[in-house]
Design a protein around this motif. Structure first.
Motif, PDB file in Angstrom:
ATOM      1  N   GLU A  16      -9.802  16.331   6.430  1.00  0.00           N
ATOM      2  CA  GLU A  16     -10.841  16.918   7.292  1.00  0.00           C
ATOM      3  C   GLU A  16     -12.123  17.176   6.497  1.00  0.00           C
ATOM      4  OE1 GLU A  16     -12.337  17.661  10.822  1.00  0.00           O
ATOM      5  OE2 GLU A  16     -10.236  17.111  10.554  1.00  0.00           O
ATOM      6  N   GLU A  17     -11.960  17.677   5.281  1.00  0.00           N
ATOM      7  CA  GLU A  17     -13.101  17.918   4.392  1.00  0.00           C
ATOM      8  C   GLU A  17     -13.849  16.600   4.113  1.00  0.00           C
ATOM      9  OE1 GLU A  17     -13.293  18.698  -0.323  1.00  0.00           O
ATOM     10  OE2 GLU A  17     -12.050  20.140   0.769  1.00  0.00           O
ATOM     11  N   LEU A  18     -13.101  15.549   3.854  1.00  0.00           N
ATOM     12  CA  LEU A  18     -13.707  14.237   3.602  1.00  0.00           C
ATOM     13  C   LEU A  18     -14.411  13.710   4.851  1.00  0.00           C
ATOM     14  CD1 LEU A  18     -10.830  12.687   1.484  1.00  0.00           C
ATOM     15  CD2 LEU A  18     -13.120  13.261   0.648  1.00  0.00           C
ATOM     16  N   MET A  19     -13.804  13.916   6.011  1.00  0.00           N
ATOM     17  CA  MET A  19     -14.403  13.457   7.267  1.00  0.00           C
ATOM     18  C   MET A  19     -15.728  14.178   7.560  1.00  0.00           C
ATOM     19  SD  MET A  19     -12.850  10.942   8.670  1.00  0.00           S
ATOM     20  CE  MET A  19     -13.607  11.004  10.295  1.00  0.00           C
ATOM     21  N   ASN A  20     -15.895  15.353   6.995  1.00  0.00           N
ATOM     22  CA  ASN A  20     -17.124  16.134   7.205  1.00  0.00           C
ATOM     23  C   ASN A  20     -18.133  15.955   6.083  1.00  0.00           C
ATOM     24  OD1 ASN A  20     -16.509  17.387   9.740  1.00  0.00           O
ATOM     25  ND2 ASN A  20     -14.994  18.622   8.657  1.00  0.00           N
ATOM     26  N   ASN A  21     -17.825  15.106   5.112  1.00  0.00           N
ATOM     27  CA  ASN A  21     -18.700  14.906   3.954  1.00  0.00           C
ATOM     28  C   ASN A  21     -19.704  13.787   4.248  1.00  0.00           C
ATOM     29  OD1 ASN A  21     -19.858  14.209   1.471  1.00  0.00           O
ATOM     30  ND2 ASN A  21     -18.006  14.726   0.329  1.00  0.00           N
ATOM     31  N   ALA A  22     -20.946  14.164   4.514  1.00  0.00           N
ATOM     32  CA  ALA A  22     -21.985  13.180   4.862  1.00  0.00           C
ATOM     33  C   ALA A  22     -22.378  12.300   3.677  1.00  0.00           C
ATOM     34  CB  ALA A  22     -23.214  13.903   5.409  1.00  0.00           C
ATOM     35  N   GLY A  23     -21.934  12.637   2.479  1.00  0.00           N
ATOM     36  CA  GLY A  23     -22.299  11.874   1.285  1.00  0.00           C
ATOM     37  C   GLY A  23     -21.469  10.618   1.061  1.00  0.00           C
ATOM     38  N   ILE A  24     -20.391  10.475   1.854  1.00  0.00           N
ATOM     39  CA  ILE A  24     -19.518   9.304   1.708  1.00  0.00           C
ATOM     40  C   ILE A  24     -19.475   8.547   3.037  1.00  0.00           C
ATOM     41  CG2 ILE A  24     -18.112  10.410  -0.088  1.00  0.00           C
ATOM     42  CD1 ILE A  24     -15.913  10.746   2.132  1.00  0.00           C
ATOM     43  N   ILE A  25     -18.713   7.483   3.082  1.00  0.00           N
ATOM     44  CA  ILE A  25     -18.470   6.757   4.331  1.00  0.00           C
ATOM     45  C   ILE A  25     -17.337   7.496   5.045  1.00  0.00           C
ATOM     46  CG2 ILE A  25     -17.819   4.541   5.357  1.00  0.00           C
ATOM     47  CD1 ILE A  25     -20.478   4.541   3.684  1.00  0.00           C
ATOM     48  N   ARG A  26     -17.636   8.033   6.219  1.00  0.00           N
ATOM     49  CA  ARG A  26     -16.659   8.863   6.924  1.00  0.00           C
ATOM     50  C   ARG A  26     -15.877   8.038   7.942  1.00  0.00           C
ATOM     51  NH1 ARG A  26     -20.564  13.732   8.524  1.00  0.00           N
ATOM     52  NH2 ARG A  26     -21.886  11.956   8.967  1.00  0.00           N
ATOM     53  N   ASN A  27     -15.094   7.147   7.424  1.00  0.00           N
ATOM     54  CA  ASN A  27     -14.252   6.292   8.253  1.00  0.00           C
ATOM     55  C   ASN A  27     -12.813   6.761   8.035  1.00  0.00           C
ATOM     56  OD1 ASN A  27     -12.358   4.071   8.703  1.00  0.00           O
ATOM     57  ND2 ASN A  27     -14.163   2.790   9.050  1.00  0.00           N
ATOM     58  N   LYS A  28     -12.235   7.325   9.073  1.00  0.00           N
ATOM     59  CA  LYS A  28     -10.901   7.926   8.921  1.00  0.00           C
ATOM     60  C   LYS A  28      -9.853   6.921   8.456  1.00  0.00           C
ATOM     61  CE  LYS A  28      -7.893  11.415  10.659  1.00  0.00           C
ATOM     62  NZ  LYS A  28      -7.729  12.506  11.612  1.00  0.00           N
ATOM     63  N   LEU A  29      -9.900   5.700   8.977  1.00  0.00           N
ATOM     64  CA  LEU A  29      -8.913   4.697   8.553  1.00  0.00           C
ATOM     65  C   LEU A  29      -9.048   4.392   7.060  1.00  0.00           C
ATOM     66  CD1 LEU A  29      -8.965   2.168  11.539  1.00  0.00           C
ATOM     67  CD2 LEU A  29      -7.199   3.861  10.989  1.00  0.00           C
ATOM     68  N   LYS A  30     -10.281   4.315   6.583  1.00  0.00           N
ATOM     69  CA  LYS A  30     -10.493   4.047   5.158  1.00  0.00           C
ATOM     70  C   LYS A  30     -10.092   5.248   4.310  1.00  0.00           C
ATOM     71  CE  LYS A  30     -14.018   0.489   5.757  1.00  0.00           C
ATOM     72  NZ  LYS A  30     -15.396   0.062   5.476  1.00  0.00           N
ATOM     73  N   ILE A  31     -10.360   6.437   4.795  1.00  0.00           N
ATOM     74  CA  ILE A  31      -9.955   7.649   4.055  1.00  0.00           C
ATOM     75  C   ILE A  31      -8.429   7.716   3.971  1.00  0.00           C
ATOM     76  CG2 ILE A  31      -9.874  10.182   4.164  1.00  0.00           C
ATOM     77  CD1 ILE A  31     -12.816  10.004   5.248  1.00  0.00           C
ATOM     78  N   LEU A  32      -7.756   7.476   5.086  1.00  0.00           N
ATOM     79  CA  LEU A  32      -6.286   7.476   5.075  1.00  0.00           C
ATOM     80  C   LEU A  32      -5.753   6.361   4.173  1.00  0.00           C
ATOM     81  CD1 LEU A  32      -5.563   8.187   8.852  1.00  0.00           C
ATOM     82  CD2 LEU A  32      -5.355   9.790   6.936  1.00  0.00           C
ATOM     83  N   ALA A  33      -6.446   5.223   4.171  1.00  0.00           N
ATOM     84  CA  ALA A  33      -6.032   4.104   3.314  1.00  0.00           C
ATOM     85  C   ALA A  33      -6.121   4.477   1.839  1.00  0.00           C
ATOM     86  CB  ALA A  33      -6.899   2.877   3.605  1.00  0.00           C
ATOM     87  N   THR A  34      -7.091   5.296   1.457  1.00  0.00           N
ATOM     88  CA  THR A  34      -7.203   5.687   0.044  1.00  0.00           C
ATOM     89  C   THR A  34      -5.978   6.484  -0.404  1.00  0.00           C
ATOM     90  OG1 THR A  34      -8.414   7.752   0.470  1.00  0.00           O
ATOM     91  CG2 THR A  34      -9.739   5.781   0.061  1.00  0.00           C
ATOM     92  N   ILE A  35      -5.459   7.287   0.493  1.00  0.00           N
ATOM     93  CA  ILE A  35      -4.268   8.086   0.167  1.00  0.00           C
ATOM     94  C   ILE A  35      -3.070   7.157  -0.007  1.00  0.00           C
ATOM     95  CG2 ILE A  35      -2.697   9.887   0.986  1.00  0.00           C
ATOM     96  CD1 ILE A  35      -5.206  10.959   2.595  1.00  0.00           C
ATOM     97  N   ILE A  36      -2.897   6.249   0.944  1.00  0.00           N
ATOM     98  CA  ILE A  36      -1.801   5.271   0.859  1.00  0.00           C
ATOM     99  C   ILE A  36      -1.958   4.417  -0.397  1.00  0.00           C
ATOM    100  CG2 ILE A  36      -0.847   3.183   1.941  1.00  0.00           C
ATOM    101  CD1 ILE A  36      -1.606   4.578   4.673  1.00  0.00           C
ATOM    102  N   ASN A  37      -3.184   3.951  -0.642  1.00  0.00           N
ATOM    103  CA  ASN A  37      -3.415   3.086  -1.807  1.00  0.00           C
ATOM    104  C   ASN A  37      -3.153   3.816  -3.116  1.00  0.00           C
ATOM    105  OD1 ASN A  37      -3.992   1.052  -0.021  1.00  0.00           O
ATOM    106  ND2 ASN A  37      -6.189   1.029  -0.421  1.00  0.00           N
TER     107      ASN A  37
END
Length: 185
Positions: free
Chosen positions: A79-100
């Motif tokens: 949620e913190e990452l999804m609210n961070n305007a300094g990055i690309i806020r793409n939930k699928l990509k954020i979730l992929a980083t955790i899996i990766n």
């Protein structure tokens, strides 16, 4: 006399610095390889310049790409990452980083290091394509296809062949500096 560089990096000093100091230089440490893997996966569908200009924001947001921390990210961190305007806020990509991050550690366990795994596809030696012009530089190759398929089979996300080829260029597995580039000399 002005240095002759690959034409793609002439946009500004940020791009020139990246080209001159990082792009195409062989990287063997897992931490840097992981950073580029994450950045390249966020780049999918976007320009590399967009990612490069946000790189420091990504570093801060993702705990300096500490894959051990990233593998255990909570819903609150997402949620913190999804609210961070300094990055690309793409939930699928954020979730992929955790899996990766999780899959990255599995590969480390299996091969001793991720570096040993990925460089093993090219026998540990950079491929020098010696392109004459930018149009001679491919977006994918048979090797990037093979690595992409293997990573996907292992459960990695956002690792298509184009992403993997860009990763190979960034980490020096491939040298695609054009013939006239000062780096090549």
């Amino acid at each position: 006399m002005e240095k002759v560089r690959c034409a793609w990096c002439e946009k500004d000093d940020l791009y020139k610095k990246y080209h001159d100091e990082e792009w195409g230089k062989p990287v063997y440490d897992d931490e840097t390889i992981f950073e580029f893997l994450i950045l390249e996966s966020f780049q999918a569908g976007l320009s590399w310049y967009t990612i490069l200009s946000k790189r420091n924001n990504f570093r801060k947001a993702f705990d300096h790409f500490d894959y051990k921390k990233m593998a255990a990210y909570s819903d609150q961190k997402i949620e913190e990452l999804m609210n961070n305007a300094g990055i690309i806020r793409n939930k699928l990509k954020i979730l992929a980083t955790i899996i990766n991050a999780q899959k990255f550690m599995e590969v480390q366990t299996e091969f001793g290091s991720f570096s040993k795994y990925i460089w093993g596809f090219i026998d540990g030696k950079p491929i020098d394509n010696k392109p004459k012009t930018l149009s001679d530089v491919p977006a994918t190759t048979e090797i990037s296809d093979t690595i992409s398929k293997d990573l996907k089979k292992r459960g990695f996300k956002f690792v298509g062949s184009t992403v993997i080829y860009a990763h190979m260029q960034a980490t020096g597995m491939v040298n695609d500096h054009i013939e006239t580039c000062f780096i090549r000399k």
